[in-house]
Enzyme design. Structure first.
Site, PDB file in Angstrom:
ATOM      1  CG  HIS A   1      -2.870   1.784   6.750  1.00  0.00           C
ATOM      2  ND1 HIS A   1      -3.914   2.665   6.898  1.00  0.00           N
ATOM      3  CD2 HIS A   1      -2.495   1.872   5.448  1.00  0.00           C
ATOM      4  CE1 HIS A   1      -4.154   3.257   5.744  1.00  0.00           C
ATOM      5  NE2 HIS A   1      -3.303   2.776   4.844  1.00  0.00           N
TER       6      HIS A   1
ATOM      7  CG  ASP B   1      -1.834   1.190   1.286  1.00  0.00           C
ATOM      8  OD1 ASP B   1      -1.981   1.885   0.265  1.00  0.00           O
ATOM      9  OD2 ASP B   1      -2.385   1.440   2.367  1.00  0.00           O
TER      10      ASP B   1
ATOM     11  CD  GLU C   1      -4.450   6.946  -0.854  1.00  0.00           C
ATOM     12  OE1 GLU C   1      -5.557   6.399  -0.985  1.00  0.00           O
ATOM     13  OE2 GLU C   1      -3.663   6.653   0.066  1.00  0.00           O
TER      14      GLU C   1
END
Length: 525
Positions: free
Chosen positions: A446, A285, A317
């Protein structure tokens, strides 16, 4: 006779540049016996094709670039968060790599946005509970405070009992965004807010922007939230909540690279975001999307194309799609420039370890959120590619939770592929794609574990070939897409923004699962 003489003179004039420099006697002999004076044309490039461009995508190339991103993160505190040395090094690597090809007009686009980081600690009756700070939360410090659970999901002011005043509000994730919960908590007089998850794992989120209207807020896991509720049912509970929040302006960069070749009035835009969260290196990611489009960009100059292709690596982002929104705002200052963008393709998380293959629901047939005209065609292109390779795709809500949002809000047809984030794989999905049902599509989403070891290489390779397939198609022709009608684009963009506004304002609505990263997705509770 006059016509013949004229024609002969014209032929002679055309031939002169190729005859070499005249010597002093005018005998047509070039100095140096003609060495170095011959300029043969380079061999003609073949016209790009899906098969050829796909063949140029290799596992070795993807691995090499993943190792590069991992080394950048390792050398810079373990992350590539926007405005950091890690992200700046990522930007420089992408820029220098493309500049060196000589086939792209490349530039870095700077912009300044608010950065937020911090730390939090939360304990219940003296026992520490793992917690995660919310982006853009204010700081706060509560010692031996009272915890008061709110009614329902905390999406309306009436959910907050009077006892919340002066206490820490305990709120379950669901149905409305974190910012609304934090705002209602402060309005009710809470000195802090703790949001517990509705699925496994600790809540991670953003409030979307800085505001004086928030209570200090952190996220905890479902298990810890339910354990706290059980303690409250047994008697009074005292809690300590400390939130430290740093908010500052930081300069960030988009990298834009457009092919020198091709029709620059008819452009395919292909994008991925180049930043990670602070918690980890972000190799899936969205290192995976960044690497995927970079590999295709490096292979494309081998071929002749008809339409220009513009690759974009968006910054920030993870703080709300800030880079892509900034880019489109600048383009949108000139309507003619916006009209040149015939389609946008987005690739955010394309190598999740427990992956699915999902294509954005451009026709709205599943989720009712219809993309601009042409998005349905792009969706079918992806479906056809995967079917030809023996795989199904499942639809992903076209709800603006990644960098395509800025494009569809301006009427540009869009689409893309997504392999999953923190949501759990269903039995049906396990049947379609393999993997393990009941386990997150990316358990390291994350997290510090989003490393080079967090990638599904088979999905990574196939998805990058999918990028190559779409780029090859649209680099040759946009005939399958509607012609640009600015009035219709404006109407489509207006409708998309209205739906987004209504969705954000609606306090009670069904949550259609989770999406790829992007500020709004994580703002959804």
């Amino acid at each position: 006779m006059k016509t013949t003489t004229t024609a002969a003179l014209a032929l002679l004039a055309l031939a002169l540049p190729a005859m070499g420099k005249e010597g002093p006697e005018g005998k047509g002999k070039a100095k140096g016996k003609g060495k170095g004076k011959c300029h043969p044309h380079p061999p003609l490039k073949p016209l790009v094709s899906s098969e050829a461009l796909q063949a140029d995508v290799t596992l070795a190339g993807l691995r090499a670039d993943a190792e590069k991103l991992q080394s950048i993160a390792d050398a810079n505190g373990g992350n590539r968060v926007f405005g950091s040395a890690g992200h700046n090094s990522t930007v420089d690597w992408i820029y220098n790599t493309l500049k060196a090809t000589g086939h792209y007009n490349v530039y870095k686009q700077p912009f300044t946005e608010q950065y937020s980081e911090g730390s939090a600690s939360f304990s219940v009756n003296g026992k520490k509970v793992a917690s995660q700070i919310m982006t853009y939360t204010p700081s706060g410090d509560v010692t031996e405070g009272k915890i008061v659970p709110v009614n329902a999901l905390g999406c309306v002011e009436e959910d907050y009992p009077a006892e919340v005043a002066g206490s820490i509000a305990l709120i379950k994730r669901g149905e409305c965004n974190f910012a609304l919960k934090a705002t209602h908590a402060k309005t009710a007089g809470a000195v802090g807010a703790v949001i517990y998850n509705n699925i496994e794992g600790i809540v991670q989120g953003t409030l979307g922007a800085v505001s004086p209207d928030y209570a200090p807020v952190v996220g905890i896991s479902l298990a810890d939230g339910e354990a706290t509720l059980a303690q409250l049912a047994a008697g009074d509970v005292k809690a300590d909540l400390n939130v430290f929040s740093l908010i500052e302006d930081r300069v960030n960069y988009n990298v834009i690279a457009e092919t020198i070749e091709g029709d620059h009035d008819n452009v395919l835009v292909v994008g991925a975001h180049s930043d990670s969260v602070k918690a980890g290196p972000g190799i899936n990611d969205d290192g995976s999307g960044s690497i995927g489009i970079l590999n295709v960009a490096l292979a494309l100059p081998k071929y002749k194309i008809k339409n220009a292709v513009r690759f974009g690596w968006w910054g920030a982002e993870e703080f709300g799609k800030l880079g892509s929104y900034y880019y489109v705002r600048q383009i949108n200052q000139t309507e003619s420039e916006l009209a040149k963008m015939r389609a946008y393709l987005n690739f955010d998380m394309i190598a999740s370890p427990n992956y699915i293959y999902s294509a954005y629901d451009g026709d709205g047939s599943t989720f009712g959120l219809v993309g601009p005209a042409g998005s349905d065609v792009i969706e079918k292109d992806f479906q056809d590619f995967y079917k030809a390779n023996g795989y199904e795709t499942i639809p992903k809500a076209f709800d603006g939770r990644s960098d395509y949002a800025a494009f569809i809000e301006n009427g540009v047809p869009a689409g893309g592929i997504f392999t999953g984030a923190e949501e759990l794989k269903t039995e049906e999905e396990a049947g379609l794609f393999g993997g393990v049902a009941g386990v997150a599509l990316d358990a390291n989403y994350h997290q510090v574990g989003d490393t080079i070891n967090n990638l599904a290489w088979d999905a990574f390779l196939l998805n990058t070939k999918s990028i190559a397939n779409s780029v090859a198609k649209y680099a040759l022709s946009f005939d399958s897409l509607p012609s640009v009608n600015l009035d219709k684009r404006r109407h489509s963009g207006d409708m998309t923004r209205l739906m987004k506004k209504a969705r954000d304002a609606q306090p009670h609505k069904h949550e259609e699962g989770h999406g790829p990263c992007g500020g709004e997705e994580r703002a959804l509770a």
